[in-house]
Design a protein around this motif. Structure first.
Motif, PDB file in Angstrom:
ATOM      1  N   UNK A  46       0.837  -1.204   0.000  1.00 30.35           N
ATOM      2  CA  UNK A  46       0.000   0.000   0.000  1.00 30.35           C
ATOM      3  C   UNK A  46       0.870   1.253   0.000  1.00 30.35           C
ATOM      4  N   UNK A  47       0.345   2.304  -0.601  1.00 31.03           N
ATOM      5  CA  UNK A  47       1.042   3.595  -0.621  1.00 31.03           C
ATOM      6  C   UNK A  47       1.006   4.219   0.772  1.00 31.03           C
ATOM      7  N   UNK A  48       1.959   5.079   1.057  1.00 26.33           N
ATOM      8  CA  UNK A  48       1.962   5.821   2.323  1.00 26.33           C
ATOM      9  C   UNK A  48       1.025   7.014   2.114  1.00 26.33           C
ATOM     10  N   UNK A  49      -0.053   7.106   2.880  1.00 23.69           N
ATOM     11  CA  UNK A  49      -1.036   8.175   2.664  1.00 23.69           C
ATOM     12  C   UNK A  49      -0.409   9.577   2.737  1.00 23.69           C
ATOM     13  N   UNK A  50      -0.711  10.388   1.746  1.00 21.31           N
ATOM     14  CA  UNK A  50      -0.312  11.794   1.696  1.00 21.31           C
ATOM     15  C   UNK A  50       1.198  12.026   1.769  1.00 21.31           C
ATOM     16  N   UNK A  51       1.993  11.051   1.347  1.00 24.58           N
ATOM     17  CA  UNK A  51       3.440  11.215   1.388  1.00 24.58           C
ATOM     18  C   UNK A  51       4.087  10.487   0.204  1.00 24.58           C
ATOM     19  N   UNK A  52       4.090  11.127  -0.968  1.00 27.97           N
ATOM     20  CA  UNK A  52       4.643  10.455  -2.140  1.00 27.97           C
ATOM     21  C   UNK A  52       6.132  10.129  -2.015  1.00 27.97           C
ATOM     22  N   UNK A  53       6.892  10.923  -1.273  1.00 32.20           N
ATOM     23  CA  UNK A  53       8.318  10.625  -1.106  1.00 32.20           C
ATOM     24  C   UNK A  53       8.486   9.326  -0.324  1.00 32.20           C
ATOM     25  N   UNK A  54       7.728   9.163   0.759  1.00 34.58           N
ATOM     26  CA  UNK A  54       7.793   7.931   1.542  1.00 34.58           C
ATOM     27  C   UNK A  54       7.281   6.751   0.719  1.00 34.58           C
ATOM     28  N   UNK A  55       6.263   6.980  -0.102  1.00 34.81           N
ATOM     29  CA  UNK A  55       5.740   5.919  -0.967  1.00 34.81           C
ATOM     30  C   UNK A  55       6.797   5.489  -1.971  1.00 34.81           C
ATOM     31  N   UNK A  56       7.513   6.435  -2.539  1.00 33.54           N
ATOM     32  CA  UNK A  56       8.578   6.129  -3.491  1.00 33.54           C
ATOM     33  C   UNK A  56       9.657   5.270  -2.826  1.00 33.54           C
ATOM     34  N   UNK A  57      10.083   5.683  -1.649  1.00 37.51           N
ATOM     35  CA  UNK A  57      11.118   4.930  -0.927  1.00 37.51           C
ATOM     36  C   UNK A  57      10.625   3.525  -0.590  1.00 37.51           C
ATOM     37  N   UNK A  58       9.376   3.404  -0.157  1.00 38.98           N
ATOM     38  CA  UNK A  58       8.796   2.105   0.171  1.00 38.98           C
ATOM     39  C   UNK A  58       8.741   1.226  -1.075  1.00 38.98           C
ATOM     40  N   UNK A  59       8.305   1.780  -2.185  1.00 37.35           N
ATOM     41  CA  UNK A  59       8.198   1.011  -3.433  1.00 37.35           C
ATOM     42  C   UNK A  59       9.564   0.480  -3.864  1.00 37.35           C
ATOM     43  N   UNK A  60      10.595   1.278  -3.681  1.00 40.40           N
ATOM     44  CA  UNK A  60      11.934   0.836  -4.065  1.00 40.40           C
ATOM     45  C   UNK A  60      12.410  -0.325  -3.199  1.00 40.40           C
ATOM     46  N   UNK A  61      12.089  -0.281  -1.898  1.00 37.07           N
ATOM     47  CA  UNK A  61      12.448  -1.383  -0.999  1.00 37.07           C
ATOM     48  C   UNK A  61      11.670  -2.646  -1.388  1.00 37.07           C
ATOM     49  N   UNK A  62      10.383  -2.493  -1.655  1.00 32.59           N
ATOM     50  CA  UNK A  62       9.555  -3.643  -2.035  1.00 32.59           C
ATOM     51  C   UNK A  62      10.077  -4.287  -3.313  1.00 32.59           C
ATOM     52  N   UNK A  63      10.424  -3.471  -4.286  1.00 34.53           N
ATOM     53  CA  UNK A  63      10.941  -4.009  -5.554  1.00 34.53           C
ATOM     54  C   UNK A  63      12.233  -4.785  -5.326  1.00 34.53           C
ATOM     55  N   UNK A  64      13.145  -4.200  -4.545  1.00 32.80           N
ATOM     56  CA  UNK A  64      14.409  -4.898  -4.255  1.00 32.80           C
ATOM     57  C   UNK A  64      14.150  -6.201  -3.503  1.00 32.80           C
TER      58      UNK A  64
END
Length: 132
Positions: free
Chosen positions: A43-61
């Motif tokens: 899931x995306x981090x609500x109202x925080x696209x920078x945190x969502x981007x960082x999370x997505x990169x960790x998930x992909x790795x």
């Protein structure tokens, strides 16, 4: 099997859950892990696209961490890449909006400065009565 799931866990950090395994009893009476999975919060981090981007990169790795990622791992990696792209788009929109607001504020400031500057202009050599 266990090494595969451990690779997901070690890279996924706070976004992964516990590993679970499916076992089958071998002809020797010993249980063997025949399948495994690690849950992942995509899931995306609500109202925080920078945190969502960082999370997505960790998930992909994490999805691609095992030596031989499964089809499911590949699907999660693609989902994370899509999530990262959406977050980048949101960040770009936010930055554009901030730049627009900044330029708008600067324009208003320049307009006020010009207005007051032209009202206060005094010819060289003229005197100003400060006590009027």
């Amino acid at each position: 099997m266990r090494a595969h799931e451990q690779a997901h866990l070690s890279v996924g950090g706070p976004y992964t859950g516990r590993a679970s395994f499916t076992y089958e009893r071998g002809s020797d009476g010993v249980n063997y892990a025949v399948a495994g999975e690690v849950s992942v919060d995509t899931s995306a981090v609500p109202n925080d696209p920078q945190a969502t981007l960082e999370k997505a990169e960790v998930i992909r790795r994490a999805a691609l961490a095992p030596a031989e990622p499964s089809a499911q791992d590949q699907r999660i990696a693609a989902e994370a890449a899509s999530m990262a792209a959406e977050a980048r788009t949101e960040l770009a929109a936010e930055r554009a909006e901030e730049a627009s607001k900044s330029a708008e504020g600067e324009s208003q400031s320049n307009e006020l400065h010009s207005r007051y500057q032209s009202d206060d202009e005094v010819e060289p050599g003229a005197s100003i009565d400060l006590y009027a």
